[in-house]
Design a protein around this motif. Structure first.
Motif, PDB file in Angstrom:
ATOM      1  N   UNK A 132       0.830  -1.216   0.000  1.00 57.73           N
ATOM      2  CA  UNK A 132       0.000   0.000   0.000  1.00 57.73           C
ATOM      3  C   UNK A 132       0.862   1.262   0.000  1.00 57.73           C
ATOM      4  N   UNK A 133       1.527   1.526   1.101  1.00 55.13           N
ATOM      5  CA  UNK A 133       2.252   2.796   1.233  1.00 55.13           C
ATOM      6  C   UNK A 133       3.376   2.931   0.212  1.00 55.13           C
ATOM      7  N   UNK A 134       4.075   1.841  -0.060  1.00 52.90           N
ATOM      8  CA  UNK A 134       5.210   1.902  -0.976  1.00 52.90           C
ATOM      9  C   UNK A 134       4.794   2.140  -2.423  1.00 52.90           C
ATOM     10  N   UNK A 135       3.494   2.035  -2.716  1.00 52.71           N
ATOM     11  CA  UNK A 135       3.019   2.289  -4.078  1.00 52.71           C
ATOM     12  C   UNK A 135       2.754   3.776  -4.327  1.00 52.71           C
ATOM     13  N   UNK A 136       2.634   4.570  -3.257  1.00 56.28           N
ATOM     14  CA  UNK A 136       2.162   5.953  -3.411  1.00 56.28           C
ATOM     15  C   UNK A 136       3.170   6.830  -4.159  1.00 56.28           C
ATOM     16  N   UNK A 137       4.436   6.807  -3.719  1.00 50.07           N
ATOM     17  CA  UNK A 137       5.433   7.684  -4.329  1.00 50.07           C
ATOM     18  C   UNK A 137       5.674   7.356  -5.810  1.00 50.07           C
ATOM     19  N   UNK A 138       5.889   6.075  -6.197  1.00 47.90           N
ATOM     20  CA  UNK A 138       6.041   5.801  -7.634  1.00 47.90           C
ATOM     21  C   UNK A 138       4.803   6.178  -8.448  1.00 47.90           C
ATOM     22  N   UNK A 139       3.605   6.003  -7.870  1.00 49.19           N
ATOM     23  CA  UNK A 139       2.405   6.362  -8.622  1.00 49.19           C
ATOM     24  C   UNK A 139       2.300   7.863  -8.836  1.00 49.19           C
ATOM     25  N   UNK A 140       2.770   8.645  -7.863  1.00 47.09           N
ATOM     26  CA  UNK A 140       2.773  10.098  -8.054  1.00 47.09           C
ATOM     27  C   UNK A 140       3.642  10.478  -9.250  1.00 47.09           C
ATOM     28  N   UNK A 141       4.773   9.781  -9.412  1.00 48.18           N
ATOM     29  CA  UNK A 141       5.645  10.047 -10.564  1.00 48.18           C
ATOM     30  C   UNK A 141       5.026   9.532 -11.859  1.00 48.18           C
ATOM     31  N   UNK A 142       4.385   8.368 -11.811  1.00 51.59           N
ATOM     32  CA  UNK A 142       3.770   7.809 -13.017  1.00 51.59           C
ATOM     33  C   UNK A 142       2.692   8.748 -13.544  1.00 51.59           C
ATOM     34  N   UNK A 143       1.885   9.312 -12.650  1.00 54.87           N
ATOM     35  CA  UNK A 143       0.813  10.207 -13.090  1.00 54.87           C
ATOM     36  C   UNK A 143       1.367  11.469 -13.737  1.00 54.87           C
ATOM     37  N   UNK A 144       2.556  11.916 -13.296  1.00 56.46           N
ATOM     38  CA  UNK A 144       3.157  13.111 -13.902  1.00 56.46           C
ATOM     39  C   UNK A 144       3.855  12.806 -15.227  1.00 56.46           C
ATOM     40  N   UNK A 145       4.411  11.606 -15.331  1.00 57.79           N
ATOM     41  CA  UNK A 145       5.166  11.235 -16.534  1.00 57.79           C
ATOM     42  C   UNK A 145       4.248  10.697 -17.622  1.00 57.79           C
ATOM     43  N   UNK A 146       3.064  10.182 -17.237  1.00 60.24           N
ATOM     44  CA  UNK A 146       2.195   9.490 -18.191  1.00 60.24           C
ATOM     45  C   UNK A 146       1.766  10.377 -19.352  1.00 60.24           C
ATOM     46  N   UNK A 147       1.706  11.684 -19.145  1.00 57.83           N
ATOM     47  CA  UNK A 147       1.285  12.586 -20.221  1.00 57.83           C
ATOM     48  C   UNK A 147       2.204  12.484 -21.434  1.00 57.83           C
ATOM     49  N   UNK A 148       3.491  12.285 -21.197  1.00 56.36           N
ATOM     50  CA  UNK A 148       4.471  12.236 -22.287  1.00 56.36           C
ATOM     51  C   UNK A 148       4.787  10.819 -22.755  1.00 56.36           C
ATOM     52  N   UNK A 149       4.197   9.806 -22.094  1.00 57.08           N
ATOM     53  CA  UNK A 149       4.509   8.416 -22.445  1.00 57.08           C
ATOM     54  C   UNK A 149       3.737   7.987 -23.684  1.00 57.08           C
TER      55      UNK A 149
END
Length: 348
Positions: A132-149
């Motif tokens: 649970x908790x360890x997924x939060x930080x990478x997901x915050x980055x994925x949501x920011x990077x996903x626009x350019x993916x």
């Protein structure tokens, strides 16, 4: 574990996640991810059991590899474009490497191989934090990077994860491995709409955290780590065992339980975007996951232990720890579906 050491480690987990949330620079985000990794490693290894040490080593090597890939991607992007901003990851190669590294960090298929083995080697409490908790930080980055993916990359990762999460959990007898493959399948649903509707991804992540927390806390309460021990869970907590079936069915996404809400909204969003084939495929893969949830439900409620217990039966044992978190997440995991209109209005 010493309470002071435990407090420092838990505060470090919070610090790492908060630092990644608040950062717009790749180096600060990487620093937050590393603090997160280093803080959970002592929690994983504190049993001093060979299996726990092996799981900790696998986790550390995987996370170190992903962190190195993130540094390489951000440095490549800064070299080409002169930008260290997370949202300005415009170089296609750097963006693909960063998405792959973040997928490795959270355990998306086909970079999921470490997750079942690591979860199997640690305690249920540490497994709850890892899931649970360890997924939060990478997901915050994925949501920011996903626009350019590249959209095909995210779709391929999502469909592969739902398929692997469904197939992988079918033949498992260890409950922590079942929850690991369940995590892989749920992550696929989240990644699928990360580019189209990030708010749906956030909703699916929050719902997944609530349901998984309820599942882990329930298994810890009845002290079960294998399917065969679920048959005697009703002697320890009869009411909780009945509710555990609803929690598992909620993880499978059956109405009228909470888990139906994100899957319903994600399928609706994908269909509205003009991808009916993709929606059909992931809806069918959800049936695979539902099968092993039903298998666990059957083992918990409709079977008896296949052996004679020579010792005294564990009959309605006293609660050893606080039960308010367990009661809260069980209620949320089973009864949030009627709030769907309010959630949609909030996300709009």
């Amino acid at each position: 574990m010493n309470p002071y050491v435990l407090t420092v480690l838990l505060f470090s987990l919070g610090l790492g996640t908060t630092l990644t949330f608040a950062s717009s620079h790749w180096l600060l985000a990487w620093m937050g991810l590393e603090i997160n990794t280093l803080a959970i490693i002592p929690l994983m290894a504190h049993q001093h059991h060979p299996r726990a040490v092996e799981a900790t080593t696998k986790y550390f090597l995987t996370q170190a590899t992903a962190a190195a890939m993130i540094l390489f991607a951000s440095t490549t992007n800064a070299w080409v474009s002169g930008q260290w901003d997370i949202t300005q990851l415009t170089n296609p190669i750097a963006c693909t490497i960063a998405i792959t590294a973040l997928a490795l960090k959270i355990g998306l298929a086909p970079m999921h191989f470490w997750l079942p083995e690591v979860l199997q080697g640690i305690t249920l409490t540490t497994g709850l934090i890892l899931s649970t908790w360890q997924k939060l930080a990478p997901f915050a980055l994925i949501l920011q990077v996903a626009e350019n993916a590249h959209p095909y990359l995210l779709t391929a990762l999502a469909i592969c994860s739902t398929l692997v999460g469904g197939w992988g959990g079918l033949n498992q007898t260890q409950l922590r491995k079942v929850l690991a493959y369940s995590s892989v399948a749920h992550l696929g649903w989240m990644i699928l709409v990360a580019q189209m509707a990030p708010n749906m991804t956030l909703l699916a992540l929050i719902t997944y955290i609530v349901m998984t927390a309820a599942a882990f806390l329930t298994l810890e309460k009845v002290n079960s780590t294998k399917t065969i021990t679920l048959a005697s869970a009703w002697t320890k907590a009869p009411a909780l065992t009945a509710l555990a079936c609803l929690i598992l069915l909620s993880l499978g996404g059956l109405p009228p339980l909470t888990g139906f809400m994100p899957k319903w909204l994600i399928l609706q969003e994908i269909s509205n975007q003009g991808f009916p084939l993709t929606a059909t495929v992931i809806a069918l893969t959800a049936l695979l996951s539902l099968y092993f949830y039903l298998r666990l439900t059957y083992a918990m409620t409709l079977t008896l232990a296949p052996y004679t217990i020579n010792s005294s039966a564990p009959w309605r044992t006293e609660a050893k720890g606080p039960t308010m978190p367990l009661a809260t997440v069980v209620m949320l995991a089973t009864s949030l579906l009627p709030l769907t209109p309010s959630v949609l209005a909030l996300l709009a």
